[in-house]
Design a protein around this motif. Structure first.
Motif, PDB file in Angstrom:
ATOM      1  N   GLY A  87     -20.141  -4.991  -4.943  1.00 16.96           N
ATOM      2  CA  GLY A  87     -20.191  -5.953  -6.078  1.00 16.96           C
ATOM      3  C   GLY A  87     -21.502  -5.741  -6.543  1.00 16.96           C
ATOM      4  O   GLY A  87     -22.177  -6.715  -7.526  1.00 16.96           O
ATOM      5  N   PHE A  88     -22.096  -4.674  -6.521  1.00 21.86           N
ATOM      6  CA  PHE A  88     -23.569  -4.299  -7.230  1.00 21.86           C
ATOM      7  C   PHE A  88     -23.735  -2.647  -7.412  1.00 21.86           C
ATOM      8  O   PHE A  88     -22.872  -1.855  -6.663  1.00 21.86           O
ATOM      9  CB  PHE A  88     -24.795  -5.220  -6.651  1.00 21.86           C
ATOM     10  N   PRO A  89     -24.627  -2.298  -8.370  1.00 20.69           N
ATOM     11  CA  PRO A  89     -24.616  -0.996  -8.744  1.00 20.69           C
ATOM     12  C   PRO A  89     -25.262  -0.126  -7.298  1.00 20.69           C
ATOM     13  O   PRO A  89     -26.489  -0.073  -7.457  1.00 20.69           O
ATOM     14  CB  PRO A  89     -25.377  -0.691  -9.801  1.00 20.69           C
ATOM     15  N   VAL A  90     -24.643   0.144  -6.405  1.00 24.66           N
ATOM     16  CA  VAL A  90     -25.254   0.748  -4.964  1.00 24.66           C
ATOM     17  C   VAL A  90     -26.005   1.998  -5.167  1.00 24.66           C
ATOM     18  O   VAL A  90     -25.139   3.032  -5.703  1.00 24.66           O
ATOM     19  CB  VAL A  90     -24.101   0.601  -3.800  1.00 24.66           C
ATOM     20  N   GLN A  91     -27.133   2.188  -5.043  1.00 24.44           N
ATOM     21  CA  GLN A  91     -27.649   3.478  -5.134  1.00 24.44           C
ATOM     22  C   GLN A  91     -27.401   4.283  -3.778  1.00 24.44           C
ATOM     23  O   GLN A  91     -27.032   3.526  -2.591  1.00 24.44           O
ATOM     24  CB  GLN A  91     -29.407   3.134  -4.858  1.00 24.44           C
ATOM     25  N   THR A  92     -27.040   5.477  -4.041  1.00 29.34           N
ATOM     26  CA  THR A  92     -26.718   6.259  -3.049  1.00 29.34           C
ATOM     27  C   THR A  92     -27.574   7.492  -2.504  1.00 29.34           C
ATOM     28  O   THR A  92     -28.058   8.084  -3.585  1.00 29.34           O
ATOM     29  CB  THR A  92     -25.197   6.797  -2.963  1.00 29.34           C
ATOM     30  N   ILE A  93     -27.676   8.254  -1.482  1.00 35.69           N
ATOM     31  CA  ILE A  93     -28.196   9.290  -1.203  1.00 35.69           C
ATOM     32  C   ILE A  93     -27.347  10.287  -0.197  1.00 35.69           C
ATOM     33  O   ILE A  93     -26.721   9.665   0.553  1.00 35.69           O
ATOM     34  CB  ILE A  93     -29.638   9.208  -0.491  1.00 35.69           C
ATOM     35  N   ILE A  94     -27.656  11.527  -0.354  1.00 27.21           N
ATOM     36  CA  ILE A  94     -27.013  12.525   0.577  1.00 27.21           C
ATOM     37  C   ILE A  94     -27.769  13.753   0.759  1.00 27.21           C
ATOM     38  O   ILE A  94     -28.589  14.170  -0.042  1.00 27.21           O
ATOM     39  CB  ILE A  94     -25.637  13.121  -0.285  1.00 27.21           C
ATOM     40  N   GLY A  95     -27.955  14.097   2.063  1.00 25.28           N
ATOM     41  CA  GLY A  95     -28.712  15.105   2.611  1.00 25.28           C
ATOM     42  C   GLY A  95     -27.538  16.449   2.346  1.00 25.28           C
ATOM     43  O   GLY A  95     -26.617  16.591   3.253  1.00 25.28           O
ATOM     44  N   LEU A  96     -27.966  17.235   1.062  1.00 23.81           N
ATOM     45  CA  LEU A  96     -26.806  18.301   0.996  1.00 23.81           C
ATOM     46  C   LEU A  96     -26.856  19.468   2.027  1.00 23.81           C
ATOM     47  O   LEU A  96     -25.766  19.777   2.303  1.00 23.81           O
ATOM     48  CB  LEU A  96     -27.438  18.819  -0.468  1.00 23.81           C
TER      49      LEU A  96
END
Lengths: 269, 269
Positions: free
Chosen positions: A191-200
Motif C-alpha cells: 500500500g505504498f511506493p515500496v523501494q526495491t533493490i537487487i544484487g544483480l
C-alpha cells in the motif's frame, strides 16, 4: 533506477589488505573509479569484521566519504560495525540489511530508528532461507513490514531486496521471473511506493562463461528496470551493463532523449 | 520470442544488385548466415519491385528456400509480388503486411485468406500515420481486427506490429513505453492470445553513435520480451543483441537453464 556499485568488498584482495593495513589509497582509488563510472551510491561490504569492527568500519566510511559525496550502504552482519559506520557517516547511509532472522530484528533493525536512515530488508525466512516462489516472498514481505512498522519507522526508510538466486539453480529462471513479479506487486501488497533493490551478480554466481554471464545479467537488468526496480547493486566495472542500466533509465523516464546519457563503451569486458 | 532476421533487404546494395541480376549466390550466402546466426525466420524485404515484381519475388523466395527451411516474411507493399511469393513458397509464409490504408485492406489482406497464411497488421491510421499514444493504437487495433475478421480469417493468422518510432523523436522514449503497454494489453483488449512483432531497428534509425544504438536496442529488447512480444525483427549480425534475445528466452521460458542456449559473442560489433 539508481546504480549502486558493489565493488568495494572484502572479497577483493586489494580491499581486504587495505582494510587490514588501514591503507586509505586503494579504497579511495576504487571509490573514485565507482563515481567516474556512473555509480549513484556505493556499497561498503566489509564482511563480518571479527576484529576491530568499529574502528575498521569508521575508517572505511571516512576514507570513502573524503573522496565521494554519495549515499553509502553499510553492508555487514555485524551490528557494532554498522553502528560505528552510521556514526561516522556525514551524508546518507543505508543499512544493508535486516531480515526476519531474530538476531537481525533485535540488533540491526533498531539502528534504522536510532540514526533515522534507510534500511534494506531481505525477503528471507527467519532461518535465512530463500522462499521458493513469489507467494512466499509476499508472505515474508508482510511479516517484514510488520516488524519494520512496530519499530516506528517511516515507509520511505524501507528498501526491500526480494533476493535473486543463481540462474543455474534448478528453478533459477522461474525464481528470476518470480522476483520480477514481487517487484511489480509489492506496492499494491503493502500500500505504498515500496523501494526495491537487487544484487544483480547473484544471478550468475555459479560457474559459467564470463561473456554469457554478462549477457544474462544485461537481459535481466532491463526486465528489472521495467518491473520498477529502484536500485541495482552491481559491478560498476561491467561498463556495458552500466550503459544498459543508463539506457533503461533514459527509456523509462521519458522526456527528450539524449545519447549523452548513455555511457560510451570504451573498454572491453 | 522468435528472432526474425531483417538482413535480406533491398537497401543492402549487394542484395539489390543480386536481385537485379537474378544472381542467387549472394542471397543464399546471406540466408545461410541468418540461419547459422540463430534466426527462426527471415524477412524478405524486396522493396516495391516496380519492374518484374512477380518474377523477382518468385526468384527471391525460391533461392532462399533452397537454402533454409524456415518461415519467410514477404515484405513489400506490392500485392502482385506478395501473391507471386506466396505461390512460390513451399513452407510457412507471413505477409508483411497490411494496415487500415484502404489500398492494403483491398489488395493485401485478401491474400491471407487466399493462401491461408499469417499476416502482419500495422497499427497505423488509414493515412499510414503513427498513432500518438497507446490509447490510439488500441483504437486502431480494434478497427484492424474488425477488418481482419470480416475477411473470415482465424485469430492465429494475425500478427500485430504496434509500430516503434525512433527514440530521437521528441516523444521517442514515451512512445517506446506506450508500445510495451500495447503489447501487454492487446490480448485482453481483443480477447485472444494476440501475436505481436516489432522492428527493433526502428528505435535507432536516426543518427547516433553505433555502440550506443546497440545498447539502447538491447535494453529495449529485454523489455519487449518481458512484455510478451512474439517476434522480433532485427539485424541478425548484431550478435550480442541476438544473444540478449536468446538470454531473454532462456529466462522467460523457465525449465533448466543452460549456457549453451546463449550464443557466445565471438565477433566485435
Amino acid at each position: 533506477m539508481q546504480i549502486i556499485a558493489d565493488n568495494i568488498q572484502i572479497t577483493n584482495k586489494k580491499i581486504e589488505k587495505a582494510l587490514n593495513d588501514m591503507d586509505a589509497l586503494p579504497i579511495q582509488e576504487l571509490a573514485s573509479q565507482c563515481k567516474n563510472a556512473g555509480a549513484n551510491a556505493i556499497d561498503l561490504n566489509s564482511g563480518p569484521l571479527l576484529k576491530q569492527a568499529e574502528k575498521k568500519m569508521t575508517f572505511l566510511v571516512n576514507v570513502v566519504q573524503e573522496i565521494v559525496d554519495m549515499p553509502l550502504l553499510l553492508d555487514t552482519s555485524n551490528p557494532s560495525a554498522i553502528h560505528a559506520g552510521l556514526k561516522a557517516c556525514n551524508g546518507n547511509a543505508i543499512i544493508n540489511g535486516f531480515s526476519l532472522e531474530p538476531a537481525k530484528l533485535k540488533n540491526i533493525l533498531p539502528l534504522a530508528r536510532e540514526f533515522n536512515c534507510k534500511i534494506i530488508g531481505y525477503l528471507l525466512d527467519k532461518n535465512g532461507m530463500v522462499p521458493p516462489n513469489a507467494d512466499e516472498r509476499m508472505r515474508v514481505a508482510i511479516q517484514l513490514y510488520e516488524e519494520f512498522s512496530k519499530m516506528g519507522l517511516r515507509t520511505s526508510q524501507l528498501v526491500i531486496d526480494p533476493v535473486l538466486v543463481p540462474i543455474m539453480w534448478q528453478d533459477g529462471p522461474y525464481q528470476a521471473m518470480e522476483v520480477l513479479d514481487v517487484i511489480k506487486t509489492l506496492p499494491d501488497l503493502l500500500g505504498f511506493p515500496v523501494q526495491t533493490i537487487i544484487g544483480l551478480s547473484n544471478l550468475t554466481t555459479t560457474n559459467g562463461p564470463r561473456t554469457k554471464k554478462l549477457i544474462i545479467e544485461e537481459a535481466f537488468l532491463s526486465m528489472l528496470a521495467m518491473a520498477g526496480l529502484s536500485m541495482v547493486l552491481m559491478n560498476i566495472n561491467h561498463q556495458r551493463t552500466t550503459s544498459i542500466a543508463m539506457a533503461c533509465n533514459a527509456l523509462i523516464k521519458g522526456g527528450i532523449f539524449s545519447w549523452e546519457e548513455i555511457l560510451q563503451e570504451t573498454v572491453p569486458q
